[in-house]
Design a protein around this motif. Structure first.
Motif, PDB file in Angstrom:
ATOM      1  N   SER A 145      39.455  38.266  38.199  1.00 39.59           N
ATOM      2  CA  SER A 145      38.722  38.545  39.437  1.00 39.59           C
ATOM      3  C   SER A 145      39.122  37.492  40.457  1.00 39.59           C
ATOM      4  N   TYR A 146      39.562  37.970  41.605  1.00 44.93           N
ATOM      5  CA  TYR A 146      39.983  37.043  42.662  1.00 44.93           C
ATOM      6  C   TYR A 146      39.327  37.463  43.967  1.00 44.93           C
ATOM      7  N   VAL A 147      38.461  36.621  44.471  1.00 44.72           N
ATOM      8  CA  VAL A 147      37.864  36.795  45.799  1.00 44.72           C
ATOM      9  C   VAL A 147      38.209  35.529  46.561  1.00 44.72           C
ATOM     10  N   GLY A 148      39.359  35.546  47.208  1.00 46.08           N
ATOM     11  CA  GLY A 148      39.902  34.327  47.773  1.00 46.08           C
ATOM     12  C   GLY A 148      39.962  34.310  49.281  1.00 46.08           C
ATOM     13  N   ASP A 149      40.166  33.085  49.789  1.00 45.74           N
ATOM     14  CA  ASP A 149      40.297  32.873  51.230  1.00 45.74           C
ATOM     15  C   ASP A 149      41.761  32.631  51.594  1.00 45.74           C
ATOM     16  N   ILE A 150      42.646  33.401  50.976  1.00 46.50           N
ATOM     17  CA  ILE A 150      44.066  33.273  51.243  1.00 46.50           C
ATOM     18  C   ILE A 150      44.353  33.591  52.713  1.00 46.50           C
TER      19      ILE A 150
END
Length: 1110
Positions: free
Chosen positions: A212-217
């Protein structure tokens, strides 16, 4: 220890309920002594008195601030303000106390329920409780969090040094493309769980990571040429990532490579910035946000893999990057039952059915069935083949939808792990639909991959008897590993077209691989003549003995070929393990240009001792879709050749729409003369459009109320939403003027069968059009054919094409044993079906002597007794392979006017399996009335009706019961000495015309040595001028001529009743003479004839001296 009666019981003696407030002890069960009231007050009375004094003192204290305010001379407002503050504080405190009591009570209830649930016995656990072997890996998340910043540095370097140059070289509009910012952000990817599978082989380890990736990329790009900035700011990714560690080796680092991919499409959400500006760049305008998301998601899903080699010179890198499938699943989507009805009518008051179709998915492979209209128990009977790469993990998913014009309604879905199919080999079950109601019937077959060609002939023999739609069954698969090329021609090479020399650059090669009509393309490698692709392509093969792999190496523009290669797949059948791994020399290229590929073929074999195969419905051995009893057999047993065709359910359901364009009124005048000073009229005509066909009426000169009386016919289906488009124009020398338009929905006509209306023309000030539409439904009986031909001859307009009497539907399924020429490849056959001037050409099947076309066509038939169906089978570039001529008269004597069998081609070599069925088109609104009349004249030889002496045949259209006559009737009266003429005389009230049909003559008199050359002349008395004279064609040397010619006179009915029809049969005396020999004549008094009948009669011919009528 003694207790007084006034004491409350201890909590130990009486437990309180969990719902009771905990600060309130339970009520004691001991009853107070009734005599206690006479005793003096105890300590409890003193306590109550103290409580009263305390309450009084508190209220007295409340009055102190009031007293002080009065003593100090303050306003009453201060007192009220202080009182309001006190009340507010007290209310807040009470709310807090109430919340605390409720929270304490909920906590105690939760503890009680948890304790009660946790200590249940194992056998009391619900069936849905499971204990998956998924482990949490927080230690792994800590490692990822520490590595995350360094991974960001690697990504920045990768995008700047590798991705950006590739993007700039891919499109001339992106030559100024750069990454201006690359940051992975502070939020690392999280691994929610890890599951380890036992490897299929000892040399591999399988891991499933739930990520699971919820990132601020944040990634920003810029195209300076177009002043465009765009990027990504935030991304979400959720799914199960499979990691395969293989091969395991005996040296460090123990693992040779790591492969990563998503078994199922993950949930991907990207927050784009400036995407609108980026898509405005030329060359990118065809993209969309959805297409980009689909491409990114598909790149991560099987069969696509990310391979990271961990050791140098790793063997079989291509095999690791794109391994062979584990197997093939043949999915037979048979039927469904008990589906929910989604269609509503009249704002939901009337419940309809549904128009179901199914979507079948395995990974990125998706198939859509055809739509079955108005059916809650549809039968599809379709077959699909899917490649399975990972077991366990991949799933077969079937979703059923209701087709609607706007948004399709969901009817349910089912999912099944492919591992169950592998274990069972064959599954034939009804699966319940989740999220809806009903079941779907699937037959699933696991096809193993064989690395030798021993059983190819058996597999091909079986496949010939399997009815598979929409594509024929496959016998093998081919996997092509495209590795690299060397020494491709450059732009300065003599092998290149001069078009490329202007740039003087290296080519941008890509590869197109084709087998029959399936073509796949590789990526383009920019600015090199020795490209490295390292890609894999997969093809299904129907007959590897006759198919070829065509390879085209082209420049990225697809306009210029750098090299070509044609490889017969039969070479693989003799290669070890059906594999070729070598360099291939390119043709039409440089002298040293070559291509390195690895080709692997595997045969598809159903290895099961008890299987039940789909046979052709309606044939011996066919199995019912609803029959669930198993049958035994073998996948390689020789199946019987199908004896009948298997068309889909829509075959033969067409109708014929007969369009009568009658007249128009109050059309606008468009013609102008003398520069517009003089107003004229219009020269109107009508254009019709329906079902992809166009029709046009004749032009009526100078008339604002024209009468066309034309009839057009078109084959229509029951597809909803069809419209007949009608436009009226004024014919001019330059551009025709618009006189109005209207549309007619076919729903009413197809439901009721008839429509006769005046339609108001739109987009013009005035005008209306009279149309009559009639649906003709084909009937599978020849009993009414003669009446139909008679009626058509009566209502036939000279300005319209001949009306159809029947509809021919032809389904061409397949051919076998087509001729092969020595030393040549199998032909690429196609077929042409033709009736008269109408023809239909099938698709071309590449290089096979047993093509399966599975196509149908329909034809309008004017004269079923004399026309025939012509079939030509030809090879693409090889000429004729065979032909067939099927007289439609054979259908007229067949059961239900249908022939369904194998037909031998005319050359004696080859056969075709087709179905031809005829339907008679009976008009129920022809305007011809039923009649049964007799003539008093003795000169008329009256014949009995067609059904005289036969059982009565009921007709749905009584007005069509004609008085039909035949020359070979055994009950006919003998002809007179001069012979007879057969006439039909009828008044067509709708067109206000007198119609006469001259059918023929019989037993004419022969005066000389040779038979006469007869013709018939008609004259409408008392006029004897050319305006009323009509004449048939001339027949040579016959005493029994057949004419079947129609003649018309425009006049009112009352005037026609005052006329006599003079009919003369004549013959030319000689070639040089203008004299005509009279063979006989007859006068028909129209006043004594029922002109509404339209029956054909034989009239005795007489001498010129005797002018009696019959």
């Amino acid at each position: 220890m003694e207790r007084s009666p006034g004491d409350r019981s201890s909590p130990v003696d009486q437990p309180y309920a969990p719902s009771d407030p905990p600060d309130e002890p339970p009520i004691a069960h001991t009853k107070p002594d009734q005599s206690s009231g006479n005793q003096p007050a105890g300590p409890g009375a003193a306590g109550e008195a103290l409580a009263v004094l305390t309450s009084f003192g508190r209220r007295l204290l409340v009055l102190v601030p009031v007293y002080l305010a009065g003593a100090m001379g303050l306003s009453v407002g201060f007192v009220l303000f202080g009182l309001a503050l006190y009340l507010g504080w007290r209310r807040v405190r009470e709310e807090k106390e109430r919340s605390l009591r409720v929270a304490r009570q909920l906590l105690e209830d939760e503890e009680r329920l948890t304790a009660k649930t946790l200590y249940m016995s194992q056998r009391e656990l619900p069936v849905w409780v499971s204990f998956p072997d998924v482990e949490k890996a927080e230690w792994l998340n800590k490692i990822v969090a520490q590595v995350w910043p360094f991974l960001g540095q690697y990504m920045e370097k990768l995008l700047a040094e590798t991705v950006a140059p590739a993007v700039r070289g891919s499109n001339p509009h992106l030559q100024t493309f750069t990454f201006t910012r690359v940051e992975l952000g502070e939020k690392p990817l999280r691994i929610l769980g890890v599951k380890v599978h036992p490897g299929q082989k000892k040399e591999q380890i399988l891991l499933d990571l739930n990520i699971s990736y919820v990132g601020d990329i944040q990634i920003d790009v810029e195209v300076k040429k177009y002043f465009c900035k765009a990027g990504v700011k935030g991304m979400q990714l959720h799914g199960v990532l499979r990691v395969i560690l293989e091969p395991l080796i005996g040296d460090l680092p123990i693992v040779g490579a790591v492969s990563m991919f998503f078994i199922r499409r993950p949930t991907l959400d990207i927050n784009w910035t400036g995407m609108t500006n980026l898509l405005d760049i030329p060359g990118l305008s065809s993209l969309s946000d959805t297409m980009i998301m689909d491409s990114i998601a598909a790149f991560l899903v099987l069969p696509n893999r990310l391979l990271v080699p961990l050791v140098p010179d790793l063997q079989d890198v291509a095999q690791l990057r794109s391994p062979l499938p584990r197997g093939i699943i043949r999915v037979h989507l048979l039927a469904a039952r008990g589906l929910s009805s989604k269609d509503k009518y009249v704002k939901g008051l009337i419940e309809g059915k549904s128009d179901p179709y199914a979507l079948v998915r395995v990974g990125t492979q998706a198939f859509c069935s055809r739509v079955i209209d108005e059916e809650l128990n549809p039968q599809w009977g379709e077959t699909y083949e899917v490649m399975v790469h990972e077991v366990p993990g991949q799933e077969i998913e079937v979703e059923v939808f209701d087709k609607d014009p706007d948004k399709d309604d969901f009817l349910g879905r089912m999912k099944l792990d492919v591992g169950k199919v592998l274990q069972a080999a064959v599954m034939d079950e009804w699966f319940p639909l989740q999220g809806g109601q009903g079941q779907v019937h699937l037959r699933l077959e696991w096809l193993s991959l064989l690395p030798d060609a021993e059983k190819l002939e058996q597999i091909l023999q079986w496949n010939r008897g399997v009815s598979s739609r929409p594509e024929p069954p496959s016998a093998a698969i081919l996997v092509v590993y495209l590795d690299r090329a060397q020494d491709l021609p450059t732009v300065t090479s003599e092998f290149y077209s001069p078009q490329l020399k202007k740039g003087n650059k290296e080519p941008n090669p890509m590869v197109q691989l084709s087998i029959q009509d399936v073509t796949q393309e590789s990526k383009a490698v920019y600015s090199t003549n020795s490209p490295v692709w390292e890609e894999a392509f997969r093809f299904f093969l129907q007959d590897p003995r006759s198919q070829e792999l065509d390879v085209q190496v082209k420049d990225d523009s697809r306009a210029l070929t750098l090299g070509a290669l044609t490889l017969p797949l039969a070479r693989l059948l003799t290669a070890p393990e059906l594999t070729l791994d070598q360099w291939f020399q390119l043709s039409s290229s440089g002298p040293n240009s070559r291509l390195y590929m690895k080709l692997v073929m595997r045969l598809l074999y159903l290895d099961s001792s008890e299987v039940r195969f789909p046979a052709v419905p309606g044939t011996p051995g066919a199995w019912d879709l609803d029959d669930e009893s198993p049958q035994t057999g073998s996948s390689v047993d020789a199946p019987p050749r199908p004896s009948h065709t298997t068309p889909d359910s829509n075959f033969g359901t067409e109708n014929v729409l007969r369009i009568h364009v009658l007249e128009a009124q109050d059309l606008i005048a468009k013609d102008r003369f003398l520069g517009g000073l003089v107003k004229g009229k219009s020269d109107p005509y009508v254009k019709l459009k329906l079902a992809g066909r166009s029709f046009r009426s004749h032009v009526v000169r100078e008339d604002l109320n024209p009468r066309w009386n034309e009839v057009f016919e078109v084959i229509v289906t029951s597809i909803p939403g069809q419209e007949l488009e009608v436009e009226v124009f004024d014919k001019d020398l330059d551009k025709d003027d618009f006189l109005g338009r209207c549309k007619v929905s076919l729903t009413t006509v197809l439901n009721s069968g008839f429509l006769d209306e005046w339609l108001t023309l739109e987009d013009v000030p005035s005008g209306r059009l009279h149309l009559r539409l009639e649906r003709l439904t084909p009937r599978p009986t020849a009993a009414e054919l003669e009446e139909v031909l008679q009626v058509n001859s009566l209502i036939q307009n000279q300005k319209s094409a001949e009306l159809a009497a029947a509809l021919l539907s032809v389904y061409l399924e397949r051919a076998e044993d087509l001729p092969l020429r020595k030393g040549t490849k199998p032909p690429s056959p196609y077929a042409t079906l033709a009736v008269g001037d109408t023809s239909h050409k099938t698709k071309t099947i590449s290089q096979t002597s047993a093509p399966v076309w599975d196509e149908s066509a329909s034809f309008l038939i004017r004269k079923p007794n004399t026309e025939s169906l012509e079939l030509q089978v030809r090879g693409e570039g090889t000429g004729a392979l065979g032909s067939l001529s099927l007289p439609l008269s054979e259908l007229l004597v067949a059961d239900r006017l249908c022939l369904d069998r194998w037909f031998t081609l005319g050359n004696g070599q080859g056969q075709v399996l087709l179905r031809a069925q005829l339907g008679i088109l009976v008009s129920q609104h022809s305007g011809v009335e039923a009649h049964s009349h007799s003539h008093s004249s003795s000169s008329l030889s009256e014949e009995p009706e067609l059904w005289g002496g036969l059982p009565h045949v009921p007709s749905s259209a009584p007005e069509l019961r004609q008085r039909l006559t035949h020359g070979d009737s055994p009950h006919e009266a003998p002809a007179g000495p001069l012979g007879q003429v057969k006439l039909t005389v009828w008044y067509y009230s709708e067109e206000r015309k007198l119609v006469s049909i001259v059918h023929g003559c019989r037993a004419l008199r022969q005066n000389g040595r040779d038979p006469p050359d007869p013709y018939v002349s008609l004259l409408l008395l008392p006029d004897k001028n050319r305006g009323t004279k009509r004449k048939t064609s001339q027949k040579k040397r016959t005493l029994n001529p057949e004419f079947n010619e129609r003649f018309e006179w425009e006049l009112p009915l009352d005037e026609a009743l005052r006329r006599k029809l003079d009919v003369s049969v004549k013959s030319s005396s000689s070639f040089m003479s203008r004299e005509r020999e009279l063979l006989g004549k007859v006068q028909v008094d129209l006043a004594e004839t029922d002109l509404s009948q339209g029956g054909a009669q034989w009239y005795d011919l007489m001498d010129d001296k005797d002018k009696g009528s019959s």
